[in-house]
Design an enzyme around this catalytic site. Structure first.
Site, mmCIF file in Angstrom:
data_model
loop_
_atom_site.group_PDB
_atom_site.id
_atom_site.type_symbol
_atom_site.label_atom_id
_atom_site.label_comp_id
_atom_site.label_asym_id
_atom_site.label_seq_id
_atom_site.Cartn_x
_atom_site.Cartn_y
_atom_site.Cartn_z
ATOM 1 N N HIS A 7 0.862 -1.185 0.000
ATOM 2 C CA HIS A 7 0.000 0.000 0.000
ATOM 3 C C HIS A 7 0.900 1.236 0.000
ATOM 4 O O HIS A 7 1.777 1.366 0.860
ATOM 5 C CB HIS A 7 -0.899 -0.020 1.242
ATOM 6 C CG HIS A 7 -2.085 0.875 1.108
ATOM 7 N ND1 HIS A 7 -1.965 2.214 0.828
ATOM 8 C CD2 HIS A 7 -3.422 0.628 1.196
ATOM 9 C CE1 HIS A 7 -3.172 2.762 0.762
ATOM 10 N NE2 HIS A 7 -4.082 1.818 0.965
ATOM 11 N N GLU A 147 -14.092 -3.186 3.425
ATOM 12 C CA GLU A 147 -13.098 -3.442 4.472
ATOM 13 C C GLU A 147 -13.628 -2.995 5.835
ATOM 14 O O GLU A 147 -13.748 -1.794 6.089
ATOM 15 C CB GLU A 147 -11.794 -2.686 4.171
ATOM 16 C CG GLU A 147 -10.726 -2.930 5.231
ATOM 17 C CD GLU A 147 -9.455 -2.090 5.038
ATOM 18 O OE1 GLU A 147 -9.558 -0.983 4.474
ATOM 19 O OE2 GLU A 147 -8.387 -2.534 5.469
ATOM 20 N N ASP A 180 -8.459 -7.011 6.940
ATOM 21 C CA ASP A 180 -7.169 -6.441 7.318
ATOM 22 C C ASP A 180 -6.837 -6.997 8.703
ATOM 23 O O ASP A 180 -7.601 -6.807 9.656
ATOM 24 C CB ASP A 180 -7.322 -4.906 7.329
ATOM 25 C CG ASP A 180 -6.066 -4.170 7.751
ATOM 26 O OD1 ASP A 180 -5.328 -4.686 8.607
ATOM 27 O OD2 ASP A 180 -5.848 -3.050 7.249
ATOM 28 N N HIS A 183 -7.042 -4.726 11.864
ATOM 29 C CA HIS A 183 -8.387 -4.497 12.416
ATOM 30 C C HIS A 183 -8.957 -5.782 13.026
ATOM 31 O O HIS A 183 -9.631 -5.737 14.059
ATOM 32 C CB HIS A 183 -9.316 -3.958 11.321
ATOM 33 C CG HIS A 183 -8.840 -2.673 10.732
ATOM 34 N ND1 HIS A 183 -8.752 -1.510 11.459
ATOM 35 C CD2 HIS A 183 -8.391 -2.366 9.489
ATOM 36 C CE1 HIS A 183 -8.269 -0.540 10.689
ATOM 37 N NE2 HIS A 183 -8.045 -1.037 9.477
ATOM 38 N N GLU A 241 0.185 -3.098 4.534
ATOM 39 C CA GLU A 241 -0.243 -1.702 4.706
ATOM 40 C C GLU A 241 0.277 -1.188 6.046
ATOM 41 O O GLU A 241 -0.053 -1.731 7.096
ATOM 42 C CB GLU A 241 -1.779 -1.623 4.692
ATOM 43 C CG GLU A 241 -2.311 -0.204 4.803
ATOM 44 C CD GLU A 241 -3.822 -0.176 5.032
ATOM 45 O OE1 GLU A 241 -4.325 -0.925 5.888
ATOM 46 O OE2 GLU A 241 -4.497 0.600 4.343
HETATM 47 C C1 LER Z 1 -7.071 2.028 7.596
HETATM 48 O O1 LER Z 1 -6.877 1.638 8.915
HETATM 49 C C2 LER Z 1 -7.071 0.901 6.663
HETATM 50 O O2 LER Z 1 -6.931 -0.237 7.047
HETATM 51 C C3 LER Z 1 -7.216 1.205 5.226
HETATM 52 O O3 LER Z 1 -7.105 0.051 4.463
HETATM 53 C C4 LER Z 1 -8.506 1.943 4.992
HETATM 54 O O4 LER Z 1 -8.682 2.278 3.687
HETATM 55 MN MN MN Z 2 -6.434 -1.849 5.620
#
Ligand code: LER
Ligand code: MN
Length: 285
Positions: A7, A147, A180, A183, A241
């Protein structure tokens, strides 16, 4: 075969002409593609970027974090309309760059916190808007990825279960789920079940350590992640990312105030080595 991506938020906030050399840099580091921040769309030089992607044999993914002025859940119809038109531009640009996926926080404004849980009306507005966007995107062969992000970045959608529910309510063939691990570490009970629950709908992965440092140096349970990916037959992107305090607006959106690794290049390089090894071990790639 899975593909490995980085990213570009790691090095830049906006994708303008000055950011184009990052494609070459990512290639040199061993990546198959870059996830491009779709923020200042007016600054993206489509022709030059496409040429560079093709020249470097690199692919791209469009990354969205909707702003408040493009909030698809807003009770203001004009705001929702602006958001839909913005998303359509994101779809068109991604397709013009040769990409086939627009993903991220595409369902509400990234960072919007209301001090309460989402309402049925907000859910329905998001569903209706994304339905229209998906139908538009089909003509461009573009898929949209939902996401879920953690509770401090949105009040609207935090888990894989809810992302699957939103995708089913939208009910279009080109709406999918994007997970992700950063998260997931905050919002899920483990890493295995959410990936299995998303199953065939899982279209995109951000492979991030629990502190967004170098993947493999924290406590994300990567064996659970890759075991589940292997069981669902996942064969799409694995994207790293991460953020740094130098990339100021993104740092503010993600509360990144300390350096998470010796350098951004260490995250890209060592992280890729680790994720590649896991993919080889579990997915045979
Ligand atoms: C932000 O925390 C994230 O994970 C990104 O991928 C949001 O677009
Ligand atoms: Mn993300």
């Amino acid at each position: 075969m899975v593909k490995f991506g980085i990213h570009l938020f790691l090095w830049t906030e906006i994708f303008d002409e000055a950011a184009i050399p990052l494609i070459r840099k990512a290639k040199r580091l061993g990546y198959d593609g870059v996830e491009i921040p779709l923020r200042r769309l007016d600054l993206i030089d489509i022709e030059k970027t496409r040429r560079e992607l093709e020249g470097q044999n690199m692919e791209c993914i469009g990354s969205v974090g909707l702003s408040l002025e493009h909030d698809l859940t807003s009770d203001d119809e004009e705001t929702r309309r602006r958001g839909i038109e913005w998303m359509k531009r994101c779809v068109r640009i991604t397709s013009e760059l040769g990409g086939d996926l627009v993903c991220g926080v595409i369902y509400t404004a990234w960072g919007k916190i209301t001090g309460r849980w989402r309402t049925e009306d907000e859910w329905r507005r998001s569903v209706d808007a994304l339905k229209e966007i998906c139908r538009f995107a089909r003509d461009y062969d573009v898929t949209l990825g939902i996401e879920p992000v953690n509770r401090f970045e949105t009040y609207f959608l935090n888990t894989a279960s809810d992302a699957v529910r939103l995708a089913r309510d939208i009910g279009e063939p080109n709406i999918k789920v994007h997970l992700d691990t950063f998260h997931m570490n905050i919002e899920e009970k483990n890493f295995y079940d959410p990936i299995k629950r998303a199953g065939d709908l899982l279209w995109h992965m951000h492979c991030c350590e629990n502190d967004r440092g170098i993947p493999g140096t924290g406590h994300v349970n990567w064996d659970e992640v890759f075991q589940a990916l292997s069981e669902i037959g996942y064969n799409r992107w694995l994207v790293i990312e991460s953020f740094t305090p130098e990339i100021m607006e993104v740092a503010a959106s993600t509360a990144t105030w300390r350096e998470l690794a010796p350098s951004t290049d260490a995250i890209a390089k060592d992280g890729l080595e680790f994720i590649r090894a896991k993919a080889r071990e579990f997915l045979g790639d």
